[in-house]
Write a protein that holds these residues in place. Sequence first.
Motif, PDB file in Angstrom:
ATOM      1  N   GLY A  74       0.773  -1.169   0.085  1.00 40.34           N
ATOM      2  CA  GLY A  74       0.028   0.023  -0.017  1.00 40.34           C
ATOM      3  C   GLY A  74       0.848   1.296  -0.208  1.00 40.34           C
ATOM      4  O   GLY A  74       0.265   2.217  -0.203  1.00 40.34           O
ATOM      5  N   ARG A  75       2.046   1.138   0.650  1.00 39.96           N
ATOM      6  CA  ARG A  75       3.048   2.311   0.571  1.00 39.96           C
ATOM      7  C   ARG A  75       3.761   2.656  -0.895  1.00 39.96           C
ATOM      8  O   ARG A  75       3.896   3.857  -1.075  1.00 39.96           O
ATOM      9  CB  ARG A  75       3.922   2.227   1.681  1.00 39.96           C
ATOM     10  N   PHE A  76       4.141   1.467  -1.461  1.00 38.92           N
ATOM     11  CA  PHE A  76       4.706   1.538  -2.695  1.00 38.92           C
ATOM     12  C   PHE A  76       4.327   0.671  -3.712  1.00 38.92           C
ATOM     13  O   PHE A  76       4.549  -0.400  -3.957  1.00 38.92           O
ATOM     14  CB  PHE A  76       6.408   1.056  -2.218  1.00 38.92           C
ATOM     15  N   PRO A  77       3.069   1.201  -4.488  1.00 39.32           N
ATOM     16  CA  PRO A  77       2.519   0.411  -5.428  1.00 39.32           C
ATOM     17  C   PRO A  77       3.229   0.003  -6.745  1.00 39.32           C
ATOM     18  O   PRO A  77       3.116  -1.027  -7.281  1.00 39.32           O
ATOM     19  CB  PRO A  77       1.239   1.369  -5.771  1.00 39.32           C
ATOM     20  N   GLU A  78       4.242   0.747  -6.736  1.00 42.16           N
ATOM     21  CA  GLU A  78       5.172   0.388  -8.011  1.00 42.16           C
ATOM     22  C   GLU A  78       6.085  -0.817  -7.765  1.00 42.16           C
ATOM     23  O   GLU A  78       6.587  -1.409  -8.796  1.00 42.16           O
ATOM     24  CB  GLU A  78       6.129   1.545  -8.215  1.00 42.16           C
ATOM     25  N   LEU A  79       6.087  -1.479  -6.324  1.00 41.36           N
ATOM     26  CA  LEU A  79       6.799  -2.596  -6.112  1.00 41.36           C
ATOM     27  C   LEU A  79       5.925  -3.964  -6.504  1.00 41.36           C
ATOM     28  O   LEU A  79       6.568  -4.955  -6.498  1.00 41.36           O
ATOM     29  CB  LEU A  79       7.145  -2.567  -4.613  1.00 41.36           C
ATOM     30  N   CYS A  80       4.473  -3.756  -6.715  1.00 41.34           N
ATOM     31  CA  CYS A  80       3.648  -4.651  -7.191  1.00 41.34           C
ATOM     32  C   CYS A  80       3.626  -5.918  -6.289  1.00 41.34           C
ATOM     33  O   CYS A  80       3.804  -7.018  -6.708  1.00 41.34           O
ATOM     34  CB  CYS A  80       3.766  -5.295  -8.683  1.00 41.34           C
ATOM     35  N   LEU A  81       3.780  -5.622  -4.867  1.00 41.37           N
ATOM     36  CA  LEU A  81       3.966  -6.626  -4.048  1.00 41.37           C
ATOM     37  C   LEU A  81       2.979  -7.813  -3.986  1.00 41.37           C
ATOM     38  O   LEU A  81       3.470  -8.950  -3.725  1.00 41.37           O
ATOM     39  CB  LEU A  81       3.888  -5.959  -2.263  1.00 41.37           C
ATOM     40  N   ALA A  82       1.928  -7.646  -3.975  1.00 41.47           N
ATOM     41  CA  ALA A  82       0.988  -8.704  -4.071  1.00 41.47           C
ATOM     42  C   ALA A  82       1.096  -9.618  -5.308  1.00 41.47           C
ATOM     43  O   ALA A  82       1.223 -10.892  -4.968  1.00 41.47           O
ATOM     44  CB  ALA A  82      -0.815  -8.042  -4.247  1.00 41.47           C
ATOM     45  N   GLU A  83       1.728  -9.078  -6.458  1.00 40.77           N
ATOM     46  CA  GLU A  83       1.853 -10.102  -7.602  1.00 40.77           C
ATOM     47  C   GLU A  83       3.305 -10.827  -7.483  1.00 40.77           C
ATOM     48  O   GLU A  83       3.461 -11.756  -7.950  1.00 40.77           O
ATOM     49  CB  GLU A  83       2.051  -9.032  -8.705  1.00 40.77           C
ATOM     50  N   ARG A  84       3.874 -10.425  -6.241  1.00 37.93           N
ATOM     51  CA  ARG A  84       5.281 -11.031  -6.196  1.00 37.93           C
ATOM     52  C   ARG A  84       5.171 -12.293  -4.769  1.00 37.93           C
ATOM     53  O   ARG A  84       6.209 -12.831  -4.652  1.00 37.93           O
ATOM     54  CB  ARG A  84       6.282 -10.020  -5.696  1.00 37.93           C
ATOM     55  N   PRO A 167      10.822  -9.299 -16.872  1.00 34.00           N
ATOM     56  CA  PRO A 167      10.247  -7.814 -16.668  1.00 34.00           C
ATOM     57  C   PRO A 167       9.922  -7.670 -15.258  1.00 34.00           C
ATOM     58  O   PRO A 167      10.322  -6.492 -14.624  1.00 34.00           O
ATOM     59  CB  PRO A 167       8.922  -7.928 -17.590  1.00 34.00           C
ATOM     60  N   MET A 168       9.574  -8.623 -14.492  1.00 26.78           N
ATOM     61  CA  MET A 168       9.255  -8.379 -13.149  1.00 26.78           C
ATOM     62  C   MET A 168      10.639  -7.862 -12.428  1.00 26.78           C
ATOM     63  O   MET A 168      10.561  -7.203 -11.493  1.00 26.78           O
ATOM     64  CB  MET A 168       8.625  -9.779 -12.414  1.00 26.78           C
ATOM     65  N   TRP A 169      11.651  -8.464 -12.751  1.00 25.64           N
ATOM     66  CA  TRP A 169      12.996  -8.226 -12.092  1.00 25.64           C
ATOM     67  C   TRP A 169      13.222  -6.583 -12.492  1.00 25.64           C
ATOM     68  O   TRP A 169      13.701  -6.015 -11.816  1.00 25.64           O
ATOM     69  CB  TRP A 169      14.116  -9.233 -12.480  1.00 25.64           C
ATOM     70  N   LYS A 170      13.160  -6.556 -13.720  1.00 23.88           N
ATOM     71  CA  LYS A 170      13.649  -5.013 -14.346  1.00 23.88           C
ATOM     72  C   LYS A 170      12.619  -4.178 -13.694  1.00 23.88           C
ATOM     73  O   LYS A 170      13.119  -3.137 -13.182  1.00 23.88           O
ATOM     74  CB  LYS A 170      13.385  -5.162 -15.708  1.00 23.88           C
ATOM     75  N   ALA A 171      11.311  -4.557 -13.307  1.00 27.40           N
ATOM     76  CA  ALA A 171      10.389  -3.529 -12.856  1.00 27.40           C
ATOM     77  C   ALA A 171      10.814  -3.142 -11.219  1.00 27.40           C
ATOM     78  O   ALA A 171      10.661  -2.225 -10.704  1.00 27.40           O
ATOM     79  CB  ALA A 171       8.950  -4.001 -12.799  1.00 27.40           C
ATOM     80  N   PHE A 172      11.055  -4.450 -10.479  1.00 33.13           N
ATOM     81  CA  PHE A 172      11.840  -4.113  -9.337  1.00 33.13           C
ATOM     82  C   PHE A 172      12.898  -3.278  -9.207  1.00 33.13           C
ATOM     83  O   PHE A 172      13.023  -2.409  -8.434  1.00 33.13           O
ATOM     84  CB  PHE A 172      12.025  -5.588  -8.819  1.00 33.13           C
ATOM     85  N   GLY A 173      14.071  -3.748  -9.986  1.00 36.53           N
ATOM     86  CA  GLY A 173      15.154  -2.414  -9.914  1.00 36.53           C
ATOM     87  C   GLY A 173      14.774  -1.183 -10.308  1.00 36.53           C
ATOM     88  O   GLY A 173      15.406  -0.223  -9.784  1.00 36.53           O
ATOM     89  N   GLU A 174      13.780  -0.969 -11.062  1.00 36.98           N
ATOM     90  CA  GLU A 174      13.444   0.263 -11.516  1.00 36.98           C
ATOM     91  C   GLU A 174      12.514   1.190 -10.199  1.00 36.98           C
ATOM     92  O   GLU A 174      12.778   2.276  -9.634  1.00 36.98           O
ATOM     93  CB  GLU A 174      12.496   0.474 -12.607  1.00 36.98           C
ATOM     94  N   ALA A 175      11.855   0.316  -9.562  1.00 35.97           N
ATOM     95  CA  ALA A 175      11.204   0.848  -8.362  1.00 35.97           C
ATOM     96  C   ALA A 175      11.892   0.776  -7.051  1.00 35.97           C
ATOM     97  O   ALA A 175      11.545   1.857  -6.029  1.00 35.97           O
ATOM     98  CB  ALA A 175       9.879  -0.259  -8.138  1.00 35.97           C
ATOM     99  N   LEU A 176      12.860   0.139  -7.021  1.00 33.17           N
ATOM    100  CA  LEU A 176      13.867   0.157  -5.689  1.00 33.17           C
ATOM    101  C   LEU A 176      14.386   1.480  -5.353  1.00 33.17           C
ATOM    102  O   LEU A 176      14.242   1.997  -4.148  1.00 33.17           O
ATOM    103  CB  LEU A 176      14.955  -0.896  -5.901  1.00 33.17           C
ATOM    104  N   PRO A 177      15.027   2.377  -6.060  1.00 29.00           N
ATOM    105  CA  PRO A 177      15.510   3.431  -5.724  1.00 29.00           C
ATOM    106  C   PRO A 177      14.350   4.671  -5.432  1.00 29.00           C
ATOM    107  O   PRO A 177      14.524   5.516  -4.816  1.00 29.00           O
ATOM    108  CB  PRO A 177      16.419   4.066  -6.781  1.00 29.00           C
ATOM    109  N   ARG A 178      13.145   4.270  -6.024  1.00 30.39           N
ATOM    110  CA  ARG A 178      12.103   5.281  -5.850  1.00 30.39           C
ATOM    111  C   ARG A 178      11.436   4.939  -4.314  1.00 30.39           C
ATOM    112  O   ARG A 178      11.036   5.964  -3.667  1.00 30.39           O
ATOM    113  CB  ARG A 178      10.995   5.168  -7.040  1.00 30.39           C
TER     114      ARG A 178
END
Length: 215
Positions: A74-84, A167-178
Amino acid sequence: MLGKALFSPEPRTPEPRHLLQTLKAETRSHHERAERVVRLMSPDLTPSGYRRHLEALYGLYAPWEASLATCLEGRFPELCLAERRKVPLLEEDLRALGHEDASLARLPRHPGLPSLSEVPEALGTLYVLEGATLGGQLILRHLTRHFEGASVGGFAFFRAYGESVGPMWKAFGEALPRACPELALAPRVVRGAQDTFEAFEAWLRESHVDAPSSL
């Protein structure tokens, strides 16, 4: 199972875009020790040995994912936590190997995992789990060949996101610094990842994954 690079005992404070590279570098020795307790690539792996590994992983992922959800969801939707989430996939595999709801509930959970109540440490743990998903594709290929024709289920945990693993790994890498934009917090992310590797290694050793077990 998870990435490798040069290890330095003194975590550096990286630029945000370099946090992934720093995590990889600062956890190399931790990763290598953890890899040595994962014997799923063995040519002698039996269905019962495969099941014991999954049971041990369940004892880690169940409390880890619950803590990650409490801290990050809920705090970082860009992490897509539920999908992981991997616990439902582990449950699917374990049911295919003979477990039922009652026996799943009895599986031991790690009693003393590092606290994930703070965002930097939680992100470090998530880095390890997502790296394991990426590296697990090699294990999946081995298991598919090794157990061809055997009734051991569909390897849901290692299939994870299917064709979307990259793609999920790439998305995580992009979301991490945010999710962790403050440079001063980066060493805590690294420490969270190191603690996660250490807990993983210790738990699999303590779980005696090479010893006989029963449901």
